[in-house]
Design an enzyme around this catalytic site. Structure first.
Site, PDB file in Angstrom:
ATOM      1  N   ASP A  35       0.830  -1.205   0.000  1.00  0.00           N
ATOM      2  CA  ASP A  35       0.000   0.000   0.000  1.00  0.00           C
ATOM      3  C   ASP A  35       0.868   1.261   0.000  1.00  0.00           C
ATOM      4  O   ASP A  35       1.996   1.250   0.510  1.00  0.00           O
ATOM      5  CB  ASP A  35      -0.910   0.032   1.229  1.00  0.00           C
ATOM      6  N   TYR A  36       0.314   2.328  -0.519  1.00  0.00           N
ATOM      7  CA  TYR A  36       0.989   3.630  -0.569  1.00  0.00           C
ATOM      8  C   TYR A  36       1.611   4.033   0.768  1.00  0.00           C
ATOM      9  O   TYR A  36       2.775   4.441   0.817  1.00  0.00           O
ATOM     10  CB  TYR A  36      -0.019   4.686  -1.047  1.00  0.00           C
TER      11      TYR A  36
END
Length: 284
Positions: free
Chosen positions: A133-134
């Site tokens: 995830d970012y």
């Protein structure tokens, strides 16, 4: 031109037009409109021949997606390379950057200048074989040849790659346990172990938790800890009211990858230290 991805077609019950069959098979060009444009530009080959939008796939073909040199995107961003050979690499992804996608500032676009080109006959543009995830930091596995990418994907499918994460969770927790809270109505499994706990004026308690996911659903670890009532510090999507930490990011780190190298059969175990923000809470 440079080979980006290759796909082997399985047996088909009936022929299907290439631009319909090809939707989603290439991670770097997943849409029907994007695939159609690539075909018209002569960037898609079937069994070594330039494909057309009128071509039908009947089964057992090899579809290759190329990238023209003038369209090559290079994002000037230094990456820490923790392991690399002629087949694969393991890099450290900082928090706050996406792995791949439509934006220019991605890990995918930074690989060209950080990863050496493979000398193997089936060398392709280095690319990630899974996602983080970012807001998550940690280890990211990169494939450098078509055969290694296929083999690594198979290892993931067969759950033969062990991933260990560390997170900082909020609130009092059991020392260890197993979470099987369903994610997207699918079975999931995560083992956890609390390594350290400190008291906090604002959050009550903060825990350094080791997480070993046995399945790989989207946001699984974040949802699992939240399901216990112990969300990850800095999580703005799965949180408890009035206990959101702003400005420090998500305290989730992919710390270890362990697997048997699919080509050399070497036992690999690569780890990366916790980020500084973790150590400020747990200095020892």
């Amino acid at each position: 031109m440079q080979l980006i991805e290759s796909h082997k077609v399985l047996s088909l019950k009936k022929p299907i037009r290439l631009q319909d069959y090809g939707v989603g098979i290439f991670s770097t060009n997943p849409t029907k409109s994007g695939l159609k444009k690539a075909i018209k530009k002569g960037l898609v080959f079937v069994d070594g021949e330039i494909a057309s939008t009128a071509l039908f796939i009947v089964g057992n073909e090899t579809i290759e997606f190329f990238q023209s040199e003038e369209n090559k995107k290079e994002f000037d961003f230094d990456l820490k390379v923790l392991f690399e050979d002629d087949f694969l690499a393991i890099i450290y992804k900082p928090a706050g950057i996406v792995v791949s996608g439509n934006s220019f500032a991605t890990i995918d676009n930074a690989l060209f200048q950080n990863i050496k080109k493979s000398t193997q006959s089936d060398a392709v543009k280095p690319r990630p074989v899974h996602r983080l995830d970012y807001p998550t930091s940690g280890l990211l596995l990169i494939g450098k040849t078509n055969s290694s990418i296929i083999a690594l994907n198979k290892l993931f499918e067969n759950k033969e790659i062990q991933k260990t994460y560390h997170a900082v969770s909020i609130g009092k927790m059991e020392e260890s346990g197993t979470i099987d809270f369903p994610v997207d109505d699918k079975k999931t499994l995560t083992h956890f172990k609390v390594l350290k706990t400190v008291s906090s004026e604002r959050f009550g308690f903060l825990n350094l938790v080791q997480l070993s996911p046995k399945t790989g659903r989207k946001h699984q670890l974040r949802k699992h800890l939240a399901s216990l009532g112990n969300p990850i510090l800095g999580d703005k999507q799965y949180y408890l009211d009035n206990l959101i930490l702003n400005g420090k990011g998500l305290y989730l780190h992919a710390s270890t990858l362990q697997f048997v190298h699919p080509i050399t059969k070497e036992n690999l175990c690569v780890s990366e230290n916790l980020p500084k923000k973790f150590k400020k809470i747990f200095p020892h």
